[in-house]
Design an enzyme around this catalytic site. Structure first.
Site, PDB file in Angstrom:
ATOM      1  N   GLY A 235     -34.760  57.257  67.665  1.00 36.56           N
ATOM      2  CA  GLY A 235     -35.091  58.296  68.589  1.00 36.56           C
ATOM      3  C   GLY A 235     -35.702  59.756  67.630  1.00 36.56           C
ATOM      4  O   GLY A 235     -35.875  59.178  66.311  1.00 36.56           O
ATOM      5  N   SER A 236     -35.670  60.819  67.929  1.00 36.12           N
ATOM      6  CA  SER A 236     -36.997  61.639  67.263  1.00 36.12           C
ATOM      7  C   SER A 236     -35.695  62.699  66.624  1.00 36.12           C
ATOM      8  O   SER A 236     -35.042  62.578  66.466  1.00 36.12           O
ATOM      9  CB  SER A 236     -37.803  62.465  68.063  1.00 36.12           C
ATOM     10  OG  SER A 236     -36.285  63.572  69.467  1.00 36.12           O
ATOM     11  N   GLY A 240     -31.638  63.905  67.336  1.00 36.83           N
ATOM     12  CA  GLY A 240     -30.843  63.444  66.574  1.00 36.83           C
ATOM     13  C   GLY A 240     -29.758  64.232  65.525  1.00 36.83           C
ATOM     14  O   GLY A 240     -28.957  64.514  65.741  1.00 36.83           O
ATOM     15  N   GLU A 257     -31.582  56.825  63.221  1.00 39.81           N
ATOM     16  CA  GLU A 257     -33.012  56.807  63.090  1.00 39.81           C
ATOM     17  C   GLU A 257     -33.829  57.205  63.221  1.00 39.81           C
ATOM     18  O   GLU A 257     -33.914  57.558  64.879  1.00 39.81           O
ATOM     19  CB  GLU A 257     -32.974  55.271  62.754  1.00 39.81           C
ATOM     20  CG  GLU A 257     -33.627  53.931  62.153  1.00 39.81           C
ATOM     21  CD  GLU A 257     -34.770  54.075  62.899  1.00 39.81           C
ATOM     22  OE1 GLU A 257     -36.352  54.654  62.630  1.00 39.81           O
ATOM     23  OE2 GLU A 257     -35.460  52.837  64.159  1.00 39.81           O
ATOM     24  N   CYS A 291     -42.103  54.028  64.155  1.00 39.79           N
ATOM     25  CA  CYS A 291     -41.527  55.058  63.526  1.00 39.79           C
ATOM     26  C   CYS A 291     -42.049  54.777  62.089  1.00 39.79           C
ATOM     27  O   CYS A 291     -41.793  56.037  61.460  1.00 39.79           O
ATOM     28  CB  CYS A 291     -39.945  55.069  63.561  1.00 39.79           C
ATOM     29  SG  CYS A 291     -39.106  53.597  63.521  1.00 39.79           S
TER      30      CYS A 291
HETATM   31  C1  UN1 Z   1     -39.159  51.618  64.902  1.00 37.81           C
HETATM   32  O1  UN1 Z   1     -39.987  52.261  64.964  1.00 37.81           O
HETATM   33  O2  UN1 Z   1     -38.171  52.065  65.445  1.00 37.81           O
HETATM   34  O3  UN1 Z   1     -40.598  47.915  60.247  1.00 37.81           O
HETATM   35  C2  UN1 Z   1     -38.597  50.168  64.631  1.00 37.81           C
HETATM   36  C3  UN1 Z   1     -41.088  48.477  61.844  1.00 37.81           C
HETATM   37  C4  UN1 Z   1     -40.239  47.553  62.812  1.00 37.81           C
HETATM   38  C5  UN1 Z   1     -39.512  48.348  63.223  1.00 37.81           C
HETATM   39  C6  UN1 Z   1     -40.191  49.704  63.995  1.00 37.81           C
HETATM   40  N1  UN1 Z   1     -40.107  45.797  62.127  1.00 37.81           N
HETATM   41  O4  UN1 Z   1     -42.156  48.477  61.614  1.00 37.81           O
END
Ligand code: UN1
Length: 502
Positions: A235-236, A240, A257, A291
């Site tokens: 998440g953000s 975290g 993450e 992300c």
């Molecule tokens: C995410 O956005 O939390 O590498 C994961 C990627 C994907 C996973 C993204 N396999 O863009």
């Protein structure tokens, strides 16, 4: 398309009891239309704690099942996911707004991690280490850890759970999952899919997977529960920063993450056709809501006037719309708050001298759906809001002349998830991957920042949180390590030559 009806039909086909979809106090929406698709009943804090206790009971049995046999459960989960791929992929599209190939791609990522984990179930290796004492053997063993808490985000509502769950299960752990409040339905579908795998497996302990539908307070129950030795949270960075210290306080482990403010560098020798496609997918794909989305681009002055106008054209022409009804490549933002965040970043960028292409909301029949044209913003330099992650399709483009300065700017942000360089010059490529190159957990050459394969460890540095999930040796984060020294001699020499004769 009656989206509520279709959602109910899909969920029923996937094995979710229709009764749980109605009558509750927690509404669930699809960003495709903004319309309501279900009313779920959130779990109480007390019941959440009970579910965690049940998962702990399950763990105590599961840890004694041989790892290759545990792998069999994950193999069956992979089989069930293969069978459910079309329906689950479509449900991901409905709940997270992804285009069909990305909804299906997310399920493929789940299948892939299951395959990986099945192999891993026969490879949870420890080392044998040379002892300094005669007649002694030293070794490492890896043991199951306990209940693994998983907190997942809306943008990868099921794949990120599966990275954690597939590894946790072969490692001998149970799983308690708190999905995003924005995407609880895909979690319920995964619970039903898992239940089918468990029933085919036969003697899996009850309670190996618990799904907690609820808000932030339920997440807190998971984070604070003494029987949860590890929480993997996606998440953000703000989330975290709250979760990390709470876990540290009770000496629980965290796999975090968090945000990414991912950048690419386009060098003079770059293959511009390839770079263009990689940048377009990295920055506009998933409506900028990965992300790993590409958010900053440094383009060398010698290729700037060649690449950037082509990029601008792509931004002006990319299709935006309901991806289940049109062939659009860019679907909706998740909700009104995401739209507001995007507009406020664009206003700030404009005030800082940014020249904006796109960014406007598209006309649709539904007030509550937020379709935007992705924004390309040419910035005179890297200042706020470029230095912050805005979870929307905004790509800030900056011109560079000096490679060292470009690398310094590349690294001069809080997050450290993913990064790319586009070059045919091996010196530049290797420098980017070296100790004084990109400071991110993922550094790529001639591909974009997003779309990582499951075989590598996934995660990043600095404000991204430092955790690693998915492939490589990320499994070690889900087990406890014991160092064992065995004395098979008839004497007792002490290490470091210490004498202690009683
Ligand atoms: C995410 O956005 O939390 O590498 C994961 C990627 C994907 C996973 C993204 N396999 O863009």
């Amino acid at each position: 398309m009656d989206i509520a009806k279709e959602t109910t039909a899909l969920l029923e086909r996937l094995g979710v009891d229709k009764a749980v979809l109605a009558g509750g106090s927690m509404p669930s929406y699809s960003p495709l239309t903004g319309g309501k698709v279900a009313d779920l009943s959130p779990i109480s804090a007390q019941d959440a704690a009970k579910a965690i206790d049940a998962a702990d009971e399950a763990f105590r049995q599961w840890r004694n099942v041989p790892a290759p046999r545990r792998g069999e459960l994950v193999r069956l989960l992979g089989e069930e996911l293969r069978a459910a791929k079309d329906d689950l992929g479509r449900l991901v599209s409905i709940e997270a707004g992804k285009i069909p190939s990305e909804g299906l791609g997310e399920v493929q990522e789940m299948i892939d991690i299951c395959d990986f984990a099945v192999g891993l179930s026969r490879q949870l290796y420890g080392l044998t280490i040379a002892s300094e004492r005669p007649g002694h053997r030293m070794m490492e063993t890896w043991h199951p850890l306990g209940v693994v808490g998983v907190i997942s985000a809306f943008n990868f509502p099921v794949a990120v759970w599966s990275w954690n769950a597939a590894l946790a299960l072969v490692c001998g752990n149970s799983v308690v999952w708190k999905p995003s409040e924005k995407t609880p339905l895909t979690a319920l579908a995964c619970q039903a899919i898992f239940a089918r795998a468990a029933s085919r497996f036969g003697d899996a302990p009850q309670g190996l997977l618990q799904v907690l539908i609820g808000d932030r307070a339920i997440g807190e129950v998971l984070v604070d529960h003494p029987k949860v030795p590890l929480v993997s949270a996606t998440g953000s960075t703000r989330m975290g920063a709250e979760v990390g210290p709470r876990l540290a306080k009770r000496f629980a482990r965290a796999i975090l993450e968090l945000g990414g403010n991912n950048a690419g560098i386009v060098c003079p020798s770059a293959d511009l056709d390839m770079a263009l496609r990689a940048i377009a997918f990295g920055a506009m794909g998933t409506a900028g809501q990965r992300c790993t989305t590409l958010r900053r681009l440094f383009v060398h002055e010698s290729v700037y006037d060649d690449l950037v106008p082509r990029l601008r054209k792509a931004y002006e022409s990319v299709s935006v719309g309901n991806p289940l009804e049109t062939g659009a490549l860019v679907g909706p933002l998740i909700d009104a708050a995401a739209y507001k965040g995007m507009q406020s970043a664009l206003e700030k960028a404009k005030a800082a001298g940014g020249e904006i292409t796109g960014g406007e909301r598209m006309e649709t029949a539904q007030d509550a759906a937020f379709y935007v044209r992705p924004a390309l913003v040419e910035m005179p330099k890297q200042v706020s809001p470029v230095t912050e992650e805005t979870f929307a399709p905004i790509l800030y483009v900056m011109k560079y002349s000096d490679f060292d300065a470009a690398i310094a700017d590349h690294n001069a942000v809080g997050a450290g998830l993913s990064s790319s360089i586009f070059t045919l010059d091996m010196r530049e490529a290797e420098r980017f991957l070296s100790a004084d190159g990109s400071d991110c957990g993922i550094a790529n050459v001639n591909i974009g920042t997003s779309g990582a394969e499951i075989g590598g460890a996934f995660g990043g540095e600095k404000e991204t949180g430092g955790g690693r999930e998915s492939g490589s040796d990320a499994w070690k984060g889900y087990m406890r390590r014991a160092t064992n020294t065995v004395n098979y001699s008839t004497v007792l020499p002490l290490a470091q030559g210490v004498s202690f004769d009683i």
